[in-house]
Design an enzyme around this catalytic site. Structure first.
Site, PDB file in Angstrom:
ATOM      1  N   ASP A 181      -2.009   0.122   6.333  1.00  0.00           N
ATOM      2  CA  ASP A 181      -2.192   0.749   7.639  1.00  0.00           C
ATOM      3  C   ASP A 181      -3.630   1.152   7.909  1.00  0.00           C
ATOM      4  OD1 ASP A 181      -2.361   2.793   5.828  1.00  0.00           O
ATOM      5  OD2 ASP A 181      -1.011   4.165   6.889  1.00  0.00           O
ATOM      6  N   THR A 229       0.447   4.743   0.520  1.00  0.00           N
ATOM      7  CA  THR A 229       0.393   5.734   1.586  1.00  0.00           C
ATOM      8  C   THR A 229       0.593   5.080   2.947  1.00  0.00           C
ATOM      9  OG1 THR A 229      -1.156   7.016   0.253  1.00  0.00           O
ATOM     10  CG2 THR A 229      -0.972   7.595   2.577  1.00  0.00           C
ATOM     11  N   ASP A 283       0.863  -1.171   0.000  1.00  0.00           N
ATOM     12  CA  ASP A 283       0.000   0.000   0.000  1.00  0.00           C
ATOM     13  C   ASP A 283       0.906   1.229   0.000  1.00  0.00           C
ATOM     14  OD1 ASP A 283      -2.571   1.398   0.361  1.00  0.00           O
ATOM     15  OD2 ASP A 283      -1.711   1.954   2.294  1.00  0.00           O
TER      16      ASP A 283
END
Length: 810
Positions: free
Chosen positions: A568, A315, A313
C-alpha cells in the site's frame, strides 16, 4: 529563492506568479496509459491489419455478404479499448479521491488548498493527522511546548516507528504527521519531490505477464509469417483454377479468385480466439468490479491463478496498520499506575500505540500533571511528573490517588537498562521473552524523584518497573482463512515488512504461515542467486527496504516462480510493478494503485481467493475453446496450401465459412468460455492446445480432400453442390470436435452442442437462409459420400481424444 516571512507566508500574488512559472505541485500523471496509447495498442495490430484489409477488399468488390468476418474483429477492438479505458478512468478517480488537502499560510492566514495548488516557498501548516503534500524544511515547531513534531514515513520507507523532526530537518511528501505541529517551507514540488522521484520508474507502463495472451500473440506471429508464402500460393492457385493469370484477368474471373483468396487467408487466422478471450476477461473484470476488485488490465484476472509465490506486505495488507492493546502485567503495587496509562492514552497528541490505552484505561480519574516530557523516537520514552498525597514513605495513599513523582513510559531496554536492580533485570527478562513471542512490549516505571521540562531530559534515578504493557498488531479478520486457502492451493506465501522481524514473525504465526521465524533483512545477501536460495527456505522477513523488496521479486522470478506482490505504500510501488501480478490495497497511495494490476477497493484481503477462482475459470475455459479455434486454423492452413498447389478453386465461399465458424466455434465458444470451471492451473497451455488441435485439423483436412477426390471420380457436380458438400463435411466433423471438447457431460453443454446441430439443419431447411449462404441440397450419391466421410472422421476424433487425455495426464 526569496526568503519567506515565517509568520505570513507567501502572498496570493506571489503564489499565483510561481504557479504560472511552473513551480506548482502538480504531480506526473499516474495513469498506466493515455487514451491515445490505449487506442493505438488495441487498433494498430498486425491481426487487425490482416482482417480489415480482407474486409475492405470484399467491400470494394461488392461482396458484402462475404465480409461478415469483419464484425468480430471490430467488436474485439471496441471491447479492449472500452474495458481498459474504464479501468483508467476508475483509477484516475481514485487518485483524486485519495489526494489529501494542504494547509498553507498565505498573507498571514491559513488556507486549505488542493495539493497541486501548493507552490515552491509556501509555508505548510502541519498538525497531527496531516499528510505532507510536498517536500518541505521545518522552520518552526512547538518544541518549546509539551511535544515536538513527529512524522510517520512508513509509506516511503516501510518503517512504522515515528521520526522526530527538528528545525531545519526535511519532511518528505507522502509522510504523515503523528504528533506535534510545525511550519515547514516547501522546497520540492511535483516531479522533484521525493515521492514522485521514487515512483517515476514505477509508473513506466508495462504489460502484465499473461500466458494466454503471450501464447495467442505468439500464434498470431507464426501465422502472420506463414501467411506471406501461403498468400502467394493461394493467389496463384486460385488464378490457375480459373484458367491461368491471363485468362482470369481478361475474363474478370480474378474477382472470384480474390474472394477465394480472402476466404482462405481469413480462415487461417483464429479470428474469434482474441475476441472470446477479451470477452472472457471483460466479463470477469465486470464481475470482480462488483466485488470491489478493480482490474487495471484485462489479462490480470488470469495472473493470480498462475501465481505460486505470493509476497505480502504486512502493514496494511495482512494487518490493518493499527495496534491493539493486548494485556498489562503488574510488577509493583504503586498507586495510580492505571490512571497514568489512561492519561497517556487520552492525550490528544498520543501516537497510535499510546492511543490503544484509551479504551481500557481512559475512564480512570484524571491525573494532575506537573510536567511532561513528550515521547521521542530517538530516546524511545515519555514521562509525566505528578503531584499527589505526599512523599513521606509512611503516608498511605487515599483511594483513587496517584503516587507523586515521575512516571516513565517506553521501550523496556531504553527505560530500564541503566537501572541496576533485581526488579529491573527481572522485568527485562520478561519483556524479552514477550518480544520473542512477537508482542510489542512497553514498560511503565515510577521514580519518587521529580523530572522537569528540559531541552535534553534524562531519566530520573530510582526507577521501579510498575507494569509491562503488551500490544498486538490488528490482524485482518479474514487473513487466516485466506492464508489457509493459498496453502491448500499450493501457493507459497512470504510475509515481508520494514518492521522488527520478531513482530513480523508473530503476525505470521497468528495467520498460519509456516516457517515463521523472522529473518532480519539487513543480513540478507546482495547476490540475486544467494538471495533466491534464502527465499526458497525462509518465508518471513523484517527490516526489508524498498530496494530489497524489488530484489526479492527478481530473485523468486529467477527460480521460475510466478510472483504476486501486495502493498500500500510508495515504498512498495517498484516491487509491485516488477511482480508478475501487483496488488494494491484500498489504503494504498495513488502512485502504488497506478502500477498495480489489481486494486482491492474495499481492502478486504478475503477477495483474493475469489480472484484466483475467477482466473482459473478463465484459463481453463480459454484453453478449451482455443482448441476449437486452433483446429480451424490448422485445417484452413492445410486446405489453403494443398488446394493452392493443386490449382483447385478454394472449396468454400467466405459466407459459407461463416456458417462453420459460427456453429462449430464462435457461438458455442462464447458460452463455453463463460461457464463455471474449477480446474487447477497447469503451465503449458499452448503445447496442450496444439497437441490436440493439429491432429484434429489434419482429420478435417483429410476429410475435405477425400470428398473432392472421390466426388471428381464418381460424377460431375456443380460448384455449388461441391461447396455445399464441403461445408457439410467440415461442419459435421468440427461439430464432433466441439462435442468432444465440451466434455465432461453437463446439461448446459449438451444443450449448446445440440443447438448447433439444429442450427446447421436450419441453414438448409430455410430457403432464404439457404440462398443467402449459397448452399443447396445434395444429390443422393454425394450425400451418402458426405455421411460416410463424416462418420469416419467422428471415429478418428474419438481416438484422438483418448490419446490426448492419456498424453496430457502423464
Amino acid at each position: 529563492m526569496a526568503e519567506v516571512e515565517t509568520r505570513r507566508g507567501l502572498s496570493e500574488a506571489e503564489a499565483a506568479a510561481r504557479l504560472r512559472d511552473g513551480q506548482g505541485n502538480a504531480s506526473p500523471d499516474g495513469s498506466s496509459r493515455s487514451l491515445w496509447q490505449i487506442l493505438a495498442a488495441n487498433v494498430f495490430t498486425m491481426f487487425n491489419g490482416i482482417v480489415f484489409t480482407g474486409f475492405a477488399l470484399l467491400l470494394v468488390l461488392g461482396r458484402w455478404q462475404d465480409a461478415l468476418f469483419g464484425l468480430p474483429a471490430l467488436f474485439n477492438t471496441v471491447i479492449g479499448v472500452v474495458q481498459e479505458f474504464n479501468a483508467k478512468r476508475t483509477l484516475d478517480r481514485l487518485a483524486v479521491l485519495n489526494a489529501p488537502s494542504a494547509r498553507v499560510l498565505r498573507d498571514g492566514a491559513e488556507v486549505e488548498l488542493a495539493p497541486e495548488r501548493v507552490v515552491l516557498g509556501d509555508l505548510l501548516v502541519l498538525r497531527p493527522g496531516d499528510q505532507v503534500t510536498a517536500d518541505a524544511k521545518v522552520v518552526e515547531t512547538d518544541h518549546r511546548g509539551p511535544r515536538g513534531l513527529e512524522v510517520d514515513e512508513s509509506l516511503l520507507t516501510g518503517e512504522s516507528d515515528p521520526i522526530r523532526k527538528a528545525v531545519a530537518d526535511e519532511v518528505l511528501s507522502g509522510s504523515s504527521v503523528v504528533a506535534g505541529t510545525a511550519l515547514a517551507e516547501v522546497v520540492g514540488v511535483g516531479a522533484d519531490s521525493y515521492a514522485s522521484k521514487l515512483t517515476v520508474e514505477a509508473r513506466e507502463f508495462s504489460l502484465v505477464k499473461s500466458e494466454l495472451r503471450g501464447s495467442i500473440d505468439r500464434l498470431l506471429k507464426w501465422i502472420s509469417w506463414a501467411l506471406i508464402p501461403l498468400i502467394l500460393v493461394v493467389v496463384n492457385g486460385q488464378m490457375m483454377a480459373f484458367g491461368g493469370w491471363q485468362a482470369a484477368l481478361a475474363s474478370g474471373a480474378w474477382r472470384e479468385a480474390a474472394v477465394g483468396t480472402v476466404a482462405a487467408v481469413i480462415a487461417m487466422v483464429p479470428l474469434g480466439l482474441v475476441l472470446i478471450t477479451s470477452i472472457a476477461f471483460a466479463v470477469s473484470g465486470t464481475k470482480l468490479a462488483r466485488d470491489q476488485v478493480l482490474i487495471q488490465e484485462l489479462p490480470a484476472v488470469e495472473g493470480l491463478a498462475r501465481v505460486d509465490a505470493l509476497c505480502l506486505d504486512k502493514t496494511g495488507t495482512v494487518t490493518t496498520g493499527e495496534m491493539r492493546f493486548d494485556s498489562a502485567i503488574e510488577l509493583a503495587p504503586v498507586p495510580g499506575w492505571e490512571a497514568i496509562l489512561g492519561s497517556i492514552g487520552t492525550d490528544p497528541g498520543a501516537n497510535g500505540t499510546a492511543r490503544c490505552l484509551a479504551d481500557p484505561y481512559g475512564s480512570r480519574p484524571a491525573v494532575e500533571i506537573a510536567a511532561e516530557v513528550p515521547f521521542d523516537s530517538a530516546r524511545k520514552w515519555s514521562a509525566l511528573a505528578t503531584t499527589g498525597f505526599g512523599s513521606a514513605p509512611d503516608r498511605a495513599a487515599p483511594d483513587g490517588a496517584c503516587a507523586p513523582g515521575t512516571w516513565v513510559f517506553g521501550a523496556p531496554e531504553f527505560v530500564l537498562t541503566g537501572t541496576d536492580s533485581d526488579a529491573a533485570r527481572s522485568a527485562l527478562r520478561r519483556t524479552g521473552a514477550l518480544a520473542e513471542a512477537g508482542l510489542r512490549t512497553l514498560v511503565l516505571a515510577h521514580s519518587p524523584e521529580h523530572i522537569g521540562e528540559a531541552e535534553h531530559p534524562e531519566l530520573p534515578a530510582g526507577l521501579t518497573p510498575v507494569a509491562i504493557l503488551t500490544f498486538r498488531e490488528q490482524v485482518r479478520a479474514d487473513a487466516s482463512e485466506t492464508m489457509a486457502y493459498f496453502k491448500k492451493q499450493g501457493v507459497d506465501v512470504r510475509l515481508i515488512s520494514g518492521d522488527d522481524p520478531r513482530t513480523v514473525s508473530a503476525v505470521a504465526r497468528e495467520v498460519g504461515i509456516e516457517h515463521s521465524a523472522g529473518i532480519d533483512a539487513r543480513t540478507l545477501p546482495e547476490d540475486i542467486e544467494e538471495l533466491a536460495e534464502v527465499l526458497e527456505r525462509e518465508h518471513v522477513f523484517g527490516r526489508v527496504t524498498p530496494r530489497q523488496k524489488r530484489q526479492m521479486v527478481h530473485a523468486l522470478q529467477s527460480r521460475g516462480h510466478v510472483v504476486a506482490m501486495t502493498g500500500d505504500g510508495v515504498n512498495d510501488a517498484l516491487a509491485i510493478k516488477d511482480a508478475d501480478l501487483g496488488i494494491a490495497m484500498d489504503t494504498a497511495t495513488p502512485a502504488t494503485k497506478a502500477v498495480a494490476r489489481l486494486v482491492l477497493l474495499d481492502g478486504r484481503f478475503e477477495r483474493l481467493p475469489g480472484v484466483v477462482a475467477e482466473g482459473r475459470r478463465v484459463i481453463a475455459n480459454i484453453e478449451r475453446v482455443s482448441k476449437l479455434f486452433l483446429t480451424k486454423t490448422t485445417y484452413a492452413l492445410a486446405i489453403g496450401l494443398i488446394f493452392g498447389l493443386l490449382a483447385w478453386a478454394f472449396p468454400f465461399l467466405p459466407r459459407q465459412l461463416s456458417i462453420t465458424d459460427g456453429l462449430t466455434i464462435g457461438i458455442p465458444a462464447f458460452f463455453l468460455a463463460l461457464m463455471p470451471n474449477a480446474d487447477r492451473y497447469r503451465s503449458g497451455f499452448l503445447k496442450r492446445s496444439l497437441s490436440f488441435s493439429i491432429p484434429a485439423g489434419i482429420i478435417v483436412t483429410a476429410a475435405v480432400l477425400t470428398l473432392h477426390f472421390v466426388a471428381r471420380a464418381i460424377g460431375p457436380f456443380t460448384e455449388m453442390e461441391l461447396q455445399s458438400a464441403s461445408t457439410l463435411t467440415l461442419a459435421g466433423i468440427a461439430l464432433w470436435v466441439l462435442a468432444v471438447l465440451a466434455r465432461p457431460i453437463h446439461p448446459f453443454r449438451v444443450l449448446v452442442v445440440l443447438a448447433m446441430y439444429a442450427g446447421l439443419g436450419l441453414v438448409w431447411a430455410i430457403p432464404f437462409v439457404r440462398d443467402f449462404f449459397q448452399v443447396t441440397w445434395l444429390p443422393d450419391d454425394l450425400g451418402l459420400l458426405v455421411v460416410g466421410i463424416v462418420a469416419v472422421g467422428i471415429v478418428l476424433v474419438e481416438i484422438l481424444r483418448a490419446w490426448h487425455r492419456r498424453r496430457t495426464a502423464a
